[in-house]
Write an enzyme that holds these catalytic residues in place. Structure first.
Site, PDB file in Angstrom:
ATOM      1  CB  SER A   2     -28.146   5.810 -37.352  1.00 46.82           C
ATOM      2  OG  SER A   2     -28.998   5.057 -38.237  1.00 46.82           O
ATOM      3  CE1 TYR A  43     -30.468  10.050 -38.762  1.00 50.53           C
ATOM      4  CE2 TYR A  43     -30.546   7.718 -39.302  1.00 50.53           C
ATOM      5  CZ  TYR A  43     -31.041   8.892 -38.193  1.00 50.53           C
ATOM      6  OH  TYR A  43     -30.645   8.314 -37.129  1.00 50.53           O
TER       7      TYR A  43
HETATM    8  C1  GCO Z   1     -35.056   5.017 -40.725  1.00 50.52           C
HETATM    9  C2  GCO Z   1     -33.724   6.076 -39.348  1.00 50.52           C
HETATM   10  C3  GCO Z   1     -34.358   6.575 -38.223  1.00 50.52           C
HETATM   11  C4  GCO Z   1     -33.793   5.280 -37.325  1.00 50.52           C
HETATM   12  C5  GCO Z   1     -33.011   4.917 -36.839  1.00 50.52           C
HETATM   13  C6  GCO Z   1     -32.179   3.398 -37.249  1.00 50.52           C
HETATM   14  O1  GCO Z   1     -34.715   4.187 -41.528  1.00 50.52           O
HETATM   15  O2  GCO Z   1     -36.099   6.374 -41.356  1.00 50.52           O
HETATM   16  O3  GCO Z   1     -32.751   4.637 -40.139  1.00 50.52           O
HETATM   17  O4  GCO Z   1     -35.691   6.040 -38.396  1.00 50.52           O
HETATM   18  O5  GCO Z   1     -34.814   5.726 -36.184  1.00 50.52           O
HETATM   19  O6  GCO Z   1     -31.758   5.917 -36.812  1.00 50.52           O
HETATM   20  O7  GCO Z   1     -31.093   2.984 -36.049  1.00 50.52           O
END
Ligand code: GCO
Length: 260
Positions: A144, A157
């Protein structure tokens, strides 16, 4: 073009029932791979399998939770018995909880780490056993922007995705000598159900992402298929432990000043 062919290969995509997972699975199938799709809930998995079959792809579904080592072990054994071998593993299944750290329950923090980081470890360990023996295999972890950058609301996350980047490098280091390539894709901001709550018109984050992305738009899930095929194919046989960011240029820039 044979370098990119996945004819005769079996690709396992965890959580490949919608969004990025589905777009990558379709890309792999178009390049010739037979699909194994997993999900922890049966109904949406059945619907996805029906969709893949209608589109003309070979696809089989397996219901289990990637965080449950015992279940996963049984299911991977069943897949190997039914399909002969798993050539490609895409660790795509993941969850997000958008909560400020001060308000986040520790149990929720643990849950996100469990699905987004421990799940890929369990699946990689199980699937790599046969890959190492066969001296051939491709593992693709879905990282991500949060593997590199922090932001409000996503501490769990980001911790998991940062960890997944380092898991990628560590597994690549251990398994490269067995001709197993472990790489990752780091998607930027894509139009999927995961980002639906922060993508609505008028939401400040929607405007922010469009201006923060040099390409000037949200990614389309199909933008990921080419990188997935590349990392799953012989074209990437000497690439190991890399994260390829598919982000429309986000990580290349600090962003624009408002009054330039
Ligand atoms: C956010 C999260 C995810 C993204 C993603 C970015 O910013 O809320 O990071 O929504 O989708 O993983 O790479």
């Amino acid at each position: 073009m044979n370098l990119f062919s996945l004819e005769g290969k079996t690709a396992l995509v965890t959580g490949g029932i919608h969004g990025l997972g589905m777009a990558m699975a379709e890309g792999l199938a178009k390049a010739g791979a037979e699909l194994i799709i997993t999900n922890n809930v049966k109904e949406p998995l059945d619907e996805a399998i029906e969709y893949y079959k209608k589109a003309g792809y070979a696809a089989t579904g397996y219901v289990f939770d990637v965080t449950d080592e015992k279940q996963a072990e049984k299911q991977v054994a069943a897949m190997e018995a039914a399909h002969g071998k798993i050539d490609i593993l895409v660790n795509n299944a993941g969850i997000i909880m958008r909560v400020l750290a001060l308000d986040m329950e520790v149990a929720d923090y643990r849950k996100v780490i469990d699905v987004d980081l421990v799940g890929p470890f369990i699946m990689s360990k199980l699937v790599a056993k046969a890959m190492v023996k066969r001296k051939s295999g491709k593992i693709i972890n879905i990282c991500s922007m949060m593997s590199e950058l922090g932001r409000d609301n996503v501490s769990a996350y980001a911790s998991a995705k940062g960890g997944l980047k380092m898991l990628t490098k560590s597994l690549a280091t251990e398994w490269a000598k067995y001709n197993v390539q472990v790489n990752a894709i780091g998607p930027g901001y894509f139009a999927t159900s995961q980002t639906a709550p922060i993508r609505v018109d008028g939401h400040p984050f929607n405007e922010f992402i469009i201006s923060r992305t040099p390409a000037g738009r949200w990614g389309d899930p199909e933008d990921l298929a080419g990188t997935a095929v590349f990392l799953a194919s012989d074209a990437s046989n000497f690439i190991n432990g890399q994260v390829i960011y598919v982000d429309g240029g986000i990580l290349a820039t600090l962003g624009k000043a408002a009054n330039e």
